[in-house]
Write a protein that holds these residues in place. Sequence first.
Motif, PDB file in Angstrom:
ATOM      1  N   ASP A 116      -4.527 -33.263  38.864  1.00 52.19           N
ATOM      2  CA  ASP A 116      -3.252 -33.735  38.318  1.00 52.19           C
ATOM      3  C   ASP A 116      -3.130 -33.610  36.804  1.00 52.19           C
ATOM      4  O   ASP A 116      -2.222 -34.182  36.203  1.00 52.19           O
ATOM      5  CB  ASP A 116      -3.007 -35.188  38.746  1.00 52.19           C
TER       6      ASP A 116
ATOM      7  N   HIS B 170       3.814 -29.689  39.010  1.00 49.69           N
ATOM      8  CA  HIS B 170       2.643 -30.179  38.267  1.00 49.69           C
ATOM      9  C   HIS B 170       1.332 -29.568  38.765  1.00 49.69           C
ATOM     10  O   HIS B 170       0.392 -29.398  38.009  1.00 49.69           O
ATOM     11  CB  HIS B 170       2.580 -31.711  38.240  1.00 49.69           C
TER      12      HIS B 170
ATOM     13  N   HIS C  88      -2.540 -28.562  45.944  1.00 49.60           N
ATOM     14  CA  HIS C  88      -2.945 -29.881  46.450  1.00 49.60           C
ATOM     15  C   HIS C  88      -1.785 -30.725  46.981  1.00 49.60           C
ATOM     16  O   HIS C  88      -2.006 -31.781  47.545  1.00 49.60           O
ATOM     17  CB  HIS C  88      -3.771 -30.657  45.417  1.00 49.60           C
ATOM     18  N   HIS C  89      -0.558 -30.232  46.852  1.00 51.62           N
ATOM     19  CA  HIS C  89       0.564 -30.998  47.401  1.00 51.62           C
ATOM     20  C   HIS C  89       1.128 -30.393  48.686  1.00 51.62           C
ATOM     21  O   HIS C  89       2.212 -30.750  49.114  1.00 51.62           O
ATOM     22  CB  HIS C  89       1.671 -31.161  46.357  1.00 51.62           C
TER      23      HIS C  89
HETATM   24 FE   LIG Z   1      -0.614 -34.293  42.368  1.00 48.64          FE
END
Ligand SMILES: [Fe+2]
Length: 339
Positions: free
Chosen positions: A203, A230, A255-256
């Motif tokens: 992140d 992001h 990762h999303h």
């Molecule tokens: Fe994230």
Amino acid sequence: MLQAVNFNSYTEQHKLSLKLRSILVGELYLARKLKYPVYIFKNGMFYPVVNEGRVPTKDQINALIKNAHREVYIFPEDVVEIKKNLETALVKVTRSLSVGDPLENGTKDLKLLSLNLGGLYENPHSDELLMLQYQSTQNLSKFLMENKKFQSQFYQNLIRENFHFTLSQPMLSSLLLLSFLQSIHLFHDKEVENLFLASYLKDIGIAMIPGDKYDLKTLTTRDQELFANHADFSFDLLEGRIPLSKNYLSIIKHHHFLNDKLKDLINKDKKKAEPELIFGLESTLVSVFDILVAMTNDRPYRKGMSLYQSLELIKKMMADEYPQEFKALVIFLKQFYKN
Ligand SMILES: [Fe+2]
């Protein structure tokens, strides 16, 4: 009773607003000497809570935390001093993790790492800060694997710090991931370490999003786009700067993907689902723990869900593809939260 600086002076307040910078109350613990006062911001005014030239006492810091002050305001010169002390403290605790009380050392390390992550959000292009985060996290992963019995307490202790979720979420989700990976015995220690690092750094890209957007309940389309990007920002910021292989950088970049899958599940009657990309178990687990920690913890604009409710959703995201792992996850979580 609080006394404002030149209470009636609009100019003085305006000057302060231009000069002061916010830090987290917890960072005041790192103050060894301060040149200027420490302020809180209340009802549109700055009020000094620690006088010029004084170092805040533990009682003063605790009182601020008790009164729900998350941030305090100080002069840039003092910010530099505190950030430097934070880095020194992080290096020191990282180097001596195995010396003394593991519960105390680990708790302190998680706290300092999370605070220091805030510095990286402010200076995402600083190689020095990035390497400090990377190396400290790498060291920590080994320590966490060796101290399995304290993992649950480390997790709870970090939640108790009540940091802004942008600071605590990466470590909380990664700690839970590491603990689970260790429990299922499917991965080598080195793989667990790399997944822990990828999860923790995934992140970093939020450094590119203005801080005030995080506490908003509704976002403009433009802001939504920014948030949706992001993971790409994280990938761009990390590629070529840290010694993680392509495979792990790709996990960061995507990762999303499960969040998107969830959105498709929720909106399945409203629109046709996008063609799905194929992701492996590692990506799925990184994403699952991220979602799980986000759902079960409070946000400024909503309350956290129960573990049971979160698992219902996670079941929809992974149980078809990974039924055994989902079962293992349920058993693991029951144990983890019981400890
Ligand atoms: Fe994230």
